[in-house]
Design an enzyme around this catalytic site. Sequence first.
Site, short mmCIF file in Angstrom:
data_model
loop_
_atom_site.label_atom_id
_atom_site.label_comp_id
_atom_site.label_asym_id
_atom_site.label_seq_id
_atom_site.Cartn_x
_atom_site.Cartn_y
_atom_site.Cartn_z
N ASP A 91 0.86 -1.18 0.00
CA ASP A 91 0.00 0.00 0.00
C ASP A 91 0.90 1.23 0.00
OD1 ASP A 91 -2.42 -1.47 0.15
OD2 ASP A 91 -2.10 -1.74 2.30
N LEU A 92 0.90 1.98 -1.08
CA LEU A 92 1.83 3.07 -1.29
C LEU A 92 1.80 4.08 -0.15
CD1 LEU A 92 3.89 4.39 -3.22
CD2 LEU A 92 1.96 5.57 -4.30
N ASP A 93 2.98 4.29 0.46
CA ASP A 93 3.17 5.27 1.54
C ASP A 93 2.23 5.04 2.73
OD1 ASP A 93 5.25 6.64 0.29
OD2 ASP A 93 3.89 7.93 -0.81
N GLN A 94 1.80 3.80 2.92
CA GLN A 94 0.90 3.47 4.03
C GLN A 94 1.54 2.49 5.01
OE1 GLN A 94 -2.27 4.98 4.32
NE2 GLN A 94 -1.43 6.18 2.62
#
Length: 286
Positions: A228-231
């Site tokens: 999950d991008l940048d999560q």
Amino acid sequence: MPSSDTATLLIHCPDQPGLVHDVTGFIFSHGGNILDLEQHIDPLGNLFFMRVEWSLEKFNLEKEEIDSRFSILGRRHQMWWKLHFASQRKRLALFVSKESHCLYDLLSRHEAGELPVEIPLVVSNHEVLRPAAERFGIPFHHFPITPANKAAQEDAQIALLREHSVDTVVLARYMQIVSPALIREFPDAILNIHHSFLPAFVGAKPYHQAFERGVKIIGATSHYVTEDLDQGPIIHQDVMRVSHDNSVADLVRLGKDLEKTVLAKALWWHVMNRLLVYRNKTVVFS
């Protein structure tokens, strides 16, 4: 065993009476001298977290025996645990693009003996920072990436990291989204750094966008990379107050300073085995 060598256990499990007693009792029963112990209890989740480090100087188990002998205790308490040894330094690959500030900072700390790791290689999708890596005597590997070759290039990167026994990847301002295959290869071992304007100011030139909005705080965030991008789980964040007197150039300069220090501190905790990931959060043992 060398007297300077230590072992560290990171543990989480359901909270219950007697956990500290049993873990420290295991170490004491085999002649270990505890050097550092920290624990945390999450009452909402009924979870127990612990980091314990002990000297191996008079410990009467060989390193290869510790995990299997501890497993009897671990299974009894439904523990997840991970064992680390100070003598086994982590091997880092630094991924970069064109921004040099984080790369220079980490290589300088390493050269000064402030970062106890091995850095066998620097990986980049551009040639720009080759001179920086070579200045510190670190091999530089260029993987130009396009939409057409991205999958093949990342397969080659993974093969290279395996060849050099890399266990930690640091995205030191690497301006590419890494693939799920790379993330699965290094679970909870890919560190990223970025400005803390997300999600408000996305895309190019976030500091220019922040300047136009008249922000009063800038910041940086380091986290583990997940699909999950940048999560991913946040490791460290810091902020700095700014004002109308600061230009865009000031914001960029101050932001880069924050990025360097936040990434360096997050990486220090990682290499010193002071981070424990549970679900999508980290417990940072000081």
